[in-house]
Scaffold this motif. Structure first.
Motif, PDB file in Angstrom:
ATOM      1  N   ALA A 152       5.659  -0.314  12.914  1.00 27.42           N
ATOM      2  CA  ALA A 152       5.284   1.071  13.202  1.00 27.42           C
ATOM      3  C   ALA A 152       5.417   1.897  11.932  1.00 27.42           C
ATOM      4  O   ALA A 152       6.380   1.750  11.186  1.00 27.42           O
ATOM      5  N   VAL A 153       4.436   2.756  11.707  1.00 24.67           N
ATOM      6  CA  VAL A 153       4.391   3.492  10.451  1.00 24.67           C
ATOM      7  C   VAL A 153       5.313   4.705  10.496  1.00 24.67           C
ATOM      8  O   VAL A 153       5.346   5.438  11.485  1.00 24.67           O
ATOM      9  N   LEU A 161       0.943   1.357  16.584  1.00 23.70           N
ATOM     10  CA  LEU A 161       1.900   1.442  15.474  1.00 23.70           C
ATOM     11  C   LEU A 161       1.827   2.794  14.766  1.00 23.70           C
ATOM     12  O   LEU A 161       2.609   3.078  13.856  1.00 23.70           O
ATOM     13  N   LEU A 162       0.878   3.613  15.176  1.00 26.64           N
ATOM     14  CA  LEU A 162       0.797   4.957  14.581  1.00 26.64           C
ATOM     15  C   LEU A 162       2.009   5.777  15.010  1.00 26.64           C
ATOM     16  O   LEU A 162       2.549   5.572  16.096  1.00 26.64           O
ATOM     17  N   PRO A 163       2.444   6.698  14.184  1.00 30.87           N
ATOM     18  CA  PRO A 163       3.495   7.624  14.620  1.00 30.87           C
ATOM     19  C   PRO A 163       3.003   8.380  15.850  1.00 30.87           C
ATOM     20  O   PRO A 163       1.802   8.606  15.994  1.00 30.87           O
ATOM     21  N   LYS A 198       0.829  -1.212   0.000  1.00 29.37           N
ATOM     22  CA  LYS A 198       0.000   0.000   0.000  1.00 29.37           C
ATOM     23  C   LYS A 198       0.861   1.258   0.000  1.00 29.37           C
ATOM     24  O   LYS A 198       0.360   2.354   0.280  1.00 29.37           O
ATOM     25  N   TYR A 242      -1.781  12.660   7.320  1.00 28.67           N
ATOM     26  CA  TYR A 242      -0.899  11.932   8.225  1.00 28.67           C
ATOM     27  C   TYR A 242      -1.617  11.814   9.558  1.00 28.67           C
ATOM     28  O   TYR A 242      -2.388  12.692   9.924  1.00 28.67           O
ATOM     29  N   TYR A 243      -1.393  10.716  10.251  1.00 25.38           N
ATOM     30  CA  TYR A 243      -2.019  10.540  11.559  1.00 25.38           C
ATOM     31  C   TYR A 243      -0.957  10.354  12.629  1.00 25.38           C
ATOM     32  O   TYR A 243       0.049   9.699  12.405  1.00 25.38           O
ATOM     33  N   GLU A 289      -9.297   1.780   8.257  1.00 22.22           N
ATOM     34  CA  GLU A 289      -8.930   2.248   6.919  1.00 22.22           C
ATOM     35  C   GLU A 289      -7.430   2.070   6.683  1.00 22.22           C
ATOM     36  O   GLU A 289      -6.990   1.652   5.611  1.00 22.22           O
ATOM     37  N   LEU A 290      -6.645   2.384   7.717  1.00 21.00           N
ATOM     38  CA  LEU A 290      -5.186   2.261   7.591  1.00 21.00           C
ATOM     39  C   LEU A 290      -4.741   0.825   7.811  1.00 21.00           C
ATOM     40  O   LEU A 290      -3.590   0.481   7.539  1.00 21.00           O
ATOM     41  N   ASN A 291      -5.641   0.001   8.345  1.00 18.01           N
ATOM     42  CA  ASN A 291      -5.338  -1.398   8.636  1.00 18.01           C
ATOM     43  C   ASN A 291      -4.117  -1.500   9.560  1.00 18.01           C
ATOM     44  O   ASN A 291      -3.113  -2.117   9.234  1.00 18.01           O
ATOM     45  N   ILE A 292      -4.245  -0.875  10.715  1.00 18.68           N
ATOM     46  CA  ILE A 292      -3.085  -0.749  11.591  1.00 18.68           C
ATOM     47  C   ILE A 292      -3.552  -0.643  13.036  1.00 18.68           C
ATOM     48  O   ILE A 292      -4.642  -0.143  13.312  1.00 18.68           O
ATOM     49  N   PHE A 338       2.576   7.263   5.794  1.00 18.74           N
ATOM     50  CA  PHE A 338       1.388   6.539   5.345  1.00 18.74           C
ATOM     51  C   PHE A 338       1.428   6.316   3.846  1.00 18.74           C
ATOM     52  O   PHE A 338       0.808   5.416   3.314  1.00 18.74           O
TER      53      PHE A 338
END
Ligand SMILES: [Mg+2]
Ligand SMILES: [Zn+2]
Ligand SMILES: [Zn+2]
Lengths: 887, 87
Positions: free
Chosen positions: A850-851, B36-38, A841, B77-78, B29-32, A854
């Motif tokens: 960890a992102v 794991l988000l910043p 993606k 960005y999230y 939506e982000l499938n996360i 995006f």
């Protein structure tokens, strides 16, 4: 070998090694400094005791019974006669001594303070909180305790402790022995240790004073036997020998009541040896040396820096199936190929796993032996080793080849020598970008060097002044597939750095294409056939005739290598070199390149058409036809270039810079005039009449004015010189086509070298108030500050030569400084980015998942596929479509 | 002079608080997973500015950041609020 995750590390506990623990994990107490007896057998309780492992085949480990490769090695220990300080903990020991009472051992904080701090600390779990946060809190508390000169618990007067680096502590000028230090540290109660960030269960402060030393397993410090049969011990063993010797002497002296002075000396010596055993580059003491004078490599030296365990053995490894040799050019190879010398090809092998389908052909291959040749004495791949299913290797010789060929069965592996067409990786250091390591297909050549097409010099940043490169033979099918699909040179033509080609014609290619197309010259049929014999063509271009003589146009010849259907339009760089109005400004036939349906209508092919970085034609072919067609174009273009330039001939020499006598005198006049004007400026300045430019001092204004005068002088003389050097001059052809050098360099040779500078200003350093002692102090005239009025061709006088060398050195220093700095920066970036990946993606993640981003680059655009960083080149698409519709 | 609102500055991208009920939708939506988000420190001036509008924000709340991009127009960005204090 196990694959996948068998265990996951939940946490790591760091602590100090307790003396009891050292003894517990030790298999032997080492008491003698000797290693081997006269028969070469390890001495019991010596440094090579068999309890600590084996390194000699035939012997067995006393501890585990394992043989050489089975025994992992075991620790031993040395009981030190007297305690010594561990250098690695000096700072911590100092903090403890400063902050605790010399008498009762409590931390020098009042009960109230202890209560509040304990509450504050209880919010943090010592072993799971951020060590940095704990460190900051602890420092605050210990600093406060360290300030206090009277113990709040027992009212004892405290005294300042000074650390005499690296390991000596003094209290009011009197040395505090490690023994005393240890006693003091022992007195500190467990409860007070939290304030130091210590967890008393795993770290007692007195353990930082060594009483017992672990002896690492023999596997860690193996001795090596030289060809002479002499045994040479590891540096660590040498150091341990020293430690045991001194410890023994110290014990004896202490026990038989030697004078205190002697004991102290021995004690210091023991401290020195233990300190250098840990770190032989401790500041403040001389490094321990070998008999030869070489400094010993002890524990810290094994781990630290570029040659240390981490950077040299863990982050980077030596590999098999690789070769290194000098490189040289070979214009008849494709950009996708690499020429490998026979000698190397015979050593490098590819494993072939035998199956029912290839059994017969593999047997035939093995039967050839290790040095087969065909009937024309040409190289044929042979076999060096066959590997049985149990892993045993059998060396193939000419004698045993036939016999071994019969033995080969399904499931065996055959190590076949390198063959034409094998895909290999080719690399030149420093590997600064991904194009530093590309996939090439092999061509076996005679000679001793690796060879490749000159168009590939740019991505590797290679030249042939002695450069060496490395070759790696891929050992697995997956690796070969990846190399073919994503690493092959043709897949790397577009740079991810700027979204344009990084592979293209250089030097002679550009010169030659310029000569072929500029002014659309005519070539006779004979010449045309010669030139075109260098490439694969079925027919000659459309001939023209004049007075019954057939001739061909250069642009038509060039068109034969262009793919059908290619449309493009751009300006060549013909006019970009010229400062004033260029003679071709209004001549679109020469300046504007116009290609319709693969036919070159007009224009001049130069760097901007086929060069790396700018090559417009390469760019357009790649976008429209892809990698294969582009590599074919570059291959044919470079061959065509060699065909023409080797027929026509191309050379330059000092004569090419000859300009008429009157031009020389005009340039002379210009330089004299410039010096005159500089003197006038200096006069005005000295009279105080110089008007400062806005925001500048008078001195700065003067310098700027002078620099502009010298700049104009150089430009003017360059203009005069180049007005006599037209496009018939080889140097000018090279400069104007972008093949090599700039017009500026030509004017330096023929006209004037001009003002030399350091950091953008005129030369001003060296001697007091002057650059050389020949000048008056404070002389700021032209010659004194590095104005070179001669040309390279006329030659520089000694003063000018000196000034020129100063200017030249700046460039050298800059490159030296830049490479080391950017190398370090690059290392840090690579370490930070190495395990990030982009998923399906286009999400950028680290190993945990960890992102990071995006969408890759926030726009998801692969810069390699961009048009100079832009997503699409709309203007070109419109132009191209219009032409295609017309057809 | 009023208090400086960093979000008004032209160099600071738009920060929006994601409604609590929308969080699952965003994460799906982000499938996360949320961890794991910043991260963004709760001490970040942008978070403080959001707190001026929405009141105190607890750890784990998600912030949507809309950045201008020369190539993509804008990009979303999230970041999840973290209790850690970053240096
Ligand atoms: Mg070189
Ligand atoms: Zn063992
Ligand atoms: Zn006390």
């Amino acid at each position: 070998m196990t694959t996948g995750i068998s265990k996951r590390i939940y946490r790591i506990q760091f602590g100090l090694l307790a003396p009891e623990e050292v003894r517990k994990m030790s298999q032997v107490k080492v008491i003698t400094a000797d290693t081997y007896d006269d028969d070469g057998y390890p001495i019991e309780r010596g440094l090579m005791d068999l309890h600590m492992g084996v390194i000699e085949p035939g012997l067995k480990c006393t501890t585990c019974g394992g043989k050489v490769d089975e025994c992992p090695g075991h620790f031993g220990h040395i009981e030190l006669a007297m305690p010594v300080v561990h250098v690695g903990f000096i700072k911590e020991v100092k903090t403890f001594l400063d902050s605790t009472c010399k008498s009762c051992g409590r931390i020098k904080l009042t009960d109230d303070e202890i209560k509040t701090y304990r509450e504050r600390m209880s919010a943090y779990n010592l072993s799971s909180s951020d060590p940095e946060v704990i460190g900051i809190m602890s420092k605050k508390m210990t600093d406060e305790a360290g300030q206090r000169m009277v113990c709040p618990h027992c009212d004892t007067q405290q005294s300042k402790i000074i650390l005499d680096k690296p390991t000596t502590f003094r209290e009011e000028g009197i040395k505090v022995t490690p023994k005393e230090i240890r006693e003091r540290l022992e007195r500190i109660p467990d409860d007070d240790l939290v304030f130091f960030g210590f967890n008393h269960e795993v770290a007692r402060p007195e353990w930082m004073i060594l009483t017992v030393l672990p002896v690492p397993p023999i596997n860690v410090r193996p001795s090596i036997t030289l060809e002479t049969g002499e045994r040479s011990e590891d540096d660590l063993t040498h150091k341990l020998v020293d430690i045991i010797r001194i410890s023994q002497r110290l014990r004896e002296s202490r026990d038989n009541g030697s004078p205190q002075l002697i004991i102290e000396d021995l004690w210091d010596l023991l401290q020195f040896h233990v300190t250098t055993y840990f770190d032989n580059q401790t500041a403040g003491i001389p490094p321990a040396r070998h008999r030869s004078g070489r400094a010993l490599k002890t524990l810290v030296q094994r781990l630290k820096g570029k040659e240390g365990r981490f950077r040299s053995n863990l982050s980077g490894k030596r590999v098999n199936f690789s070769a290194r040799t000098v490189i040289s050019p070979e214009p008849f190879l494709s950009i996708n190929e690499v020429g490998v010398p026979e000698k190397a090809a015979r050593e490098l092998t590819v494993p072939v796993i035998v199956n029912i389908f290839n059994l017969d052909s593999v047997r035939e291959l093995v039967a050839r032996g290790p040095e087969p040749r065909d009937e024309f004495d040409k190289y044929l791949a042979g076999v060096n080793y066959i590997i049985r299913p149990d892993g045993r290797r059998v060396k193939i010789s000419t004698q045993n080849a036939a016999e071994n060929a019969e033995r080969v069965e399904v499931g065996w592996t055959v190590e076949r020598q390198l063959n034409e067409g094998d895909i290999v990786l080719f690399n030149r250091q420093p590997s600064l970008h991904r194009m530093s390591m590309m996939g090439h297909t092999v061509r076996i050549l005679s000679g001793q060097t690796f060879r490749f097409n000159l168009a590939v010099c740019t991505p590797y940043n290679a030249d042939f002044d002695g450069d060496e490169m490395n070759l790696h033979i891929l050992q697995k099918e997956e690796a070969r597939a990846e190399a073919r699909i994503i690493m092959k040179v043709q897949e790397q033509i577009m740079s991810p750095r700027f979204g344009g080609p990084i592979i293209g014609g250089i030097h002679d290619h550009i010169t030659s294409m310029f000569l072929l197309t500029h002014g659309n010259p005519r070539f006779t049929e004979e010449e045309t056939i010669h030139i075109m014999s260098y490439i694969d063509v079925d027919s000659l271009p459309e001939p023209h005739s004049e007075n019954g003589r057939k001739y061909y146009h250069g642009r038509d010849i060039f068109s034969t290598i262009l793919p059908d259907g290619l449309n493009t339009k751009f300006s060549s760089k013909l006019c970009s070199g010229a400062k004033e109005k260029c003679e071709y400004e209004d001549d679109p036939a020469d300046k504007e390149v116009f290609i319709v349906d693969g036919k070159m209508r007009h224009g001049t092919i130069d760097e901007s058409a086929i060069g790396p970085f700018s090559g417009e034609i390469i760019n357009k072919i790649y976008r429209k036809y892809g990698a294969v067609e582009t590599s074919r174009f570059i291959d044919r273009m470079t061959r065509l270039a060699v065909g023409l330039i080797s027929l026509r001939g191309f050379t330059t020499g000092i004569m090419d810079y000859d300009i008429p006598e009157n031009a020389v005198s005009r340039i002379e006049e210009i330089s004299l005039d410039a010096i005159d004007r500089i003197n006038k400026l200096i006069d005005t300045y000295k009279k105080g009449q110089l008007q400062p430019a806005p925001g500048r001092s008078v001195e700065e204004t003067l310098e700027i004015e002078i620099l502009s005068v010298t700049g104009i002088a150089r430009d003017e003389s360059g203009k005069i010189a180049s007005s006599y050097l037209g496009l018939s001059n080889p140097s000018v052809i090279m400069a104007r086509s972008g093949a090599r050098a700039k017009m500026l360099n030509i004017s330096e040779v023929a006209g004037m070298v001009g003002q030399q500078s350091v950091r953008g200003g005129r030369l001003n350093r060296g001697f007091y108030g002057r650059t050389l002692p020949h000048f008056q102090i404070g002389d700021i005239g032209a010659e004194a500050r590095g104005f070179v009025k001669s040309s390279y061709k006329s030659g520089l006088n000694p003063l000018e030569y000196f000034m020129h060398s100063i200017g030249g050195r700046e460039g050298l220093v800059d490159t030296a400084v830049r490479t080391s700095r950017s190398g370090y920066m690059q290392r840090r970036l690579i370490n930070a980015f190495e395990d990030l990946k982009v998923d399906e993606k286009k999400q950028v993640q680290d190993t945990v998942g960890a992102v990071i981003q995006f969408k890759y680059g926030e726009d998801g655009v692969d810069p390699t596929r961009s048009e100079n960083g832009e997503t699409v080149d709309v203007d070109y698409l419109a132009f191209d479509t219009e032409l295609e519709v017309e057809e | 002079m009023g208090k400086l609102n960093v979000l008004r500055h032209e160099l600071v991208p738009e920060h929006h608080l994601v409604k609590k009920e929308d969080e699952d939708k965003v994460l799906k939506e982000l499938n996360i997973a949320k961890d794991l988000l910043p991260k963004i420190s709760r001490n970040d001036p942008a978070v403080k500015a959001l707190e001026d509008i929405h009141g105190p924000l607890e750890e784990g709340r998600i912030i949507r950041i809309v950045r201008k991009s020369p190539t993509a127009g804008f990009s979303i960005y999230y970041r999840a609020i973290s209790g850690e204090i970053f240096k």
